[in-house]
Scaffold this active site. Structure first.
Site, PDB file in Angstrom:
ATOM      1  N   TYR A  43     127.857 125.030  18.780  1.00 54.88           N
ATOM      2  CA  TYR A  43     128.255 124.252  17.596  1.00 54.88           C
ATOM      3  C   TYR A  43     127.044 123.963  16.706  1.00 54.88           C
ATOM      4  O   TYR A  43     127.115 124.116  15.478  1.00 54.88           O
ATOM      5  CB  TYR A  43     128.912 122.954  18.067  1.00 54.88           C
ATOM      6  CG  TYR A  43     129.471 122.073  16.971  1.00 54.88           C
ATOM      7  CD1 TYR A  43     130.609 122.435  16.260  1.00 54.88           C
ATOM      8  CD2 TYR A  43     128.863 120.847  16.660  1.00 54.88           C
ATOM      9  CE1 TYR A  43     131.134 121.619  15.267  1.00 54.88           C
ATOM     10  CE2 TYR A  43     129.386 120.019  15.677  1.00 54.88           C
ATOM     11  CZ  TYR A  43     130.524 120.406  14.985  1.00 54.88           C
ATOM     12  OH  TYR A  43     131.034 119.578  14.002  1.00 54.88           O
TER      13      TYR A  43
ATOM     14  N   SER B 227     127.590 118.824   9.555  1.00 53.95           N
ATOM     15  CA  SER B 227     127.521 117.905  10.691  1.00 53.95           C
ATOM     16  C   SER B 227     126.059 117.566  10.919  1.00 53.95           C
ATOM     17  O   SER B 227     125.173 118.359  10.574  1.00 53.95           O
ATOM     18  CB  SER B 227     128.085 118.606  11.932  1.00 53.95           C
ATOM     19  OG  SER B 227     127.767 117.880  13.100  1.00 53.95           O
TER      20      SER B 227
HETATM   21  P1  NAP Z   1     140.014 118.549  14.508  1.00 52.46           P
HETATM   22  O1  NAP Z   1     140.885 117.360  14.442  1.00 52.46           O
HETATM   23  O2  NAP Z   1     139.829 119.247  15.788  1.00 52.46           O
HETATM   24  O3  NAP Z   1     140.534 119.567  13.382  1.00 52.46           O
HETATM   25  C1  NAP Z   1     140.014 120.862  13.282  1.00 52.46           C
HETATM   26  C2  NAP Z   1     140.830 121.636  12.269  1.00 52.46           C
HETATM   27  O4  NAP Z   1     140.302 122.963  12.202  1.00 52.46           O
HETATM   28  C3  NAP Z   1     142.296 121.734  12.669  1.00 52.46           C
HETATM   29  O5  NAP Z   1     143.120 121.602  11.543  1.00 52.46           O
HETATM   30  C4  NAP Z   1     142.390 123.145  13.240  1.00 52.46           C
HETATM   31  O6  NAP Z   1     143.690 123.674  12.987  1.00 52.46           O
HETATM   32  C5  NAP Z   1     141.353 123.876  12.391  1.00 52.46           C
HETATM   33  N1  NAP Z   1     140.892 125.086  13.035  1.00 52.46           N
HETATM   34  C6  NAP Z   1     140.172 125.217  14.178  1.00 52.46           C
HETATM   35  N2  NAP Z   1     140.003 126.510  14.477  1.00 52.46           N
HETATM   36  C7  NAP Z   1     140.646 127.221  13.517  1.00 52.46           C
HETATM   37  C8  NAP Z   1     140.848 128.591  13.270  1.00 52.46           C
HETATM   38  N3  NAP Z   1     140.380 129.557  14.095  1.00 52.46           N
HETATM   39  N4  NAP Z   1     141.544 128.964  12.165  1.00 52.46           N
HETATM   40  C9  NAP Z   1     142.046 128.034  11.342  1.00 52.46           C
HETATM   41  N5  NAP Z   1     141.887 126.714  11.508  1.00 52.46           N
HETATM   42  C10 NAP Z   1     141.199 126.313  12.595  1.00 52.46           C
HETATM   43  O7  NAP Z   1     138.536 118.221  14.022  1.00 52.46           O
HETATM   44  P2  NAP Z   1     137.921 117.365  12.818  1.00 52.46           P
HETATM   45  O8  NAP Z   1     137.049 116.363  13.444  1.00 52.46           O
HETATM   46  O9  NAP Z   1     138.957 116.953  11.828  1.00 52.46           O
HETATM   47  O10 NAP Z   1     136.966 118.482  12.194  1.00 52.46           O
HETATM   48  C11 NAP Z   1     137.027 118.896  10.849  1.00 52.46           C
HETATM   49  C12 NAP Z   1     135.635 119.381  10.436  1.00 52.46           C
HETATM   50  O11 NAP Z   1     134.742 118.270  10.462  1.00 52.46           O
HETATM   51  C13 NAP Z   1     135.056 120.442  11.359  1.00 52.46           C
HETATM   52  O12 NAP Z   1     134.350 121.403  10.583  1.00 52.46           O
HETATM   53  C14 NAP Z   1     134.060 119.646  12.201  1.00 52.46           C
HETATM   54  O13 NAP Z   1     133.030 120.448  12.704  1.00 52.46           O
HETATM   55  C15 NAP Z   1     133.573 118.630  11.171  1.00 52.46           C
HETATM   56  N6  NAP Z   1     132.963 117.420  11.766  1.00 52.46           N
HETATM   57  C16 NAP Z   1     133.712 116.527  12.455  1.00 52.46           C
HETATM   58  C17 NAP Z   1     133.105 115.388  12.964  1.00 52.46           C
HETATM   59  C18 NAP Z   1     133.880 114.326  13.715  1.00 52.46           C
HETATM   60  O14 NAP Z   1     133.260 113.342  14.180  1.00 52.46           O
HETATM   61  N7  NAP Z   1     135.191 114.435  13.867  1.00 52.46           N
HETATM   62  C19 NAP Z   1     131.726 115.174  12.782  1.00 52.46           C
HETATM   63  C20 NAP Z   1     130.989 116.118  12.056  1.00 52.46           C
HETATM   64  C21 NAP Z   1     131.624 117.237  11.537  1.00 52.46           C
HETATM   65  P3  NAP Z   1     144.540 124.587  14.000  1.00 52.46           P
HETATM   66  O15 NAP Z   1     144.146 124.223  15.400  1.00 52.46           O
HETATM   67  O16 NAP Z   1     145.937 124.230  13.634  1.00 52.46           O
HETATM   68  O17 NAP Z   1     144.180 125.983  13.607  1.00 52.46           O
END
Ligand code: NAP
Length: 255
Positions: A156, A143
């Protein structure tokens, strides 16, 4: 399109957002895909959709913060789909949100446990096999928060900075062993994490409108590209979707 036929990929955080799109994309590229997340029903449903099409997938419910469960999950994936060639460490969480002097240190450590500890645990699960075969790809989802502090996001930002150094440490340790290790920043993407950010009202990212956010398919396409031999020259680096050359090579128009 990237061809990953014959490969086995494991995607963490595959129940929604970037992880779900990545699982679908890797399956469409021909990989057999293991989906993991805590939400068992959601990953079962996505795996079912992949299997109902031309792909192959299996779902394994797992909390990445439960390190013993991670080892059992890697073993179960391997016995069902075969040795894991590709690991996408995507599972992540944002909270706690708040000023550094206000956040609960237990919640701070819980964030690091998931965002960093979970990635290390999954890497430790797949690395012995990859090192034995002298082949494998590992992508840690990074990120912009790894590189700059953002209001309200001390936990974070700290976790993503640590994950960045873990990526570098893995690349440093295993360069020359046939492994390709990447960090990848997906940009600002329309997922539930961004809903949480908007809901908090804190910091500059909370001001973004949904229409400013990229669709999940964009980072998924770049991640699939990183899993292909065509990206071998980029191994060992932390890459960003904001890099126009990377976008072009992955087959996306630069934003
Ligand atoms: P999201 O929709 O909130 O998805 C997060 C995923 O992580 C879900 O599938 C959730 O599944 C899983 N997760 C969270 N805690 C967990 C745990 N303790 N054990 C197992 N699984 C867990 O978020 P996203 O935006 O797709 O994020 C995906 C990645 O991209 C993350 O690493 C985030 O930091 C990174 N990111 C996102 C953005 C953005 O703009 N969206 C920007 C930069 C980086 P469950 O709740 O079912 O466990």
């Amino acid at each position: 399109m990237t061809d990953l036929s014959g490969r086995v990929a494991l995607v963490t955080g595959a129940s929604r957002g970037i992880g779900a799109a990545t699982a679908r994309r890797l399956a469409a590229a021909g990989a057999a895909v293991a989906l993991t997340a805590r939400s068992g029903e959601a990953i079962q449903q996505i795996a079912g959709e992949i299997n109902a099409g031309a792909g192959r997938a299996a779902a394994f419910a797992c909390d990445v913060g439960d390190f013993a469960a991670v080892q059992a999950t890697v073993a179960a994936c391997t016995s069902e789909l075969g040795p894991i060639d590709i690991l996408i460490n995507n599972a992540g969480m944002l909270e706690p949100i708040g000023a550094p002097h206000e956040i609960n240190p237990e919640a701070f450590m819980a964030n690091l446990r998931v965002n960093v500890g979970g990635a290390l645990a999954f890497a430790q699960g797949v690395l012995p096999g990859m090192l034995e075969r002298r082949a494998g790809t590992l992508v840690n989802i990074s990120s912009g928060a790894a590189h700059s502090p953002l209001e309200g996001w001390a936990a974070y930002c700290t976790a993503k900075a640590a994950l960045h150094m873990l990526t570098r440490s893995l690349a440093h340790a295993y360069a020359g062993h046939g492994l390709r290790i990447y960090g990848f920043g997906p940009g600002v993407v329309d997922t539930r994490m961004q809903e949480v950010i908007r809901g908090s009202g804190i910091g500059p990212v909370a001001k973004l409108k949904r229409s400013d956010l990229a669709p999940v398919e964009h980072p998924a396409q770049v991640i699939a590209f990183l899993c292909s031999e065509a990206a071998a020259d980029l191994a060992g680096q932390e890459l960003s979707i904001r890099d126009p050359d990377l976008m072009r090579r992955a087959g996306l128009e630069a934003a």
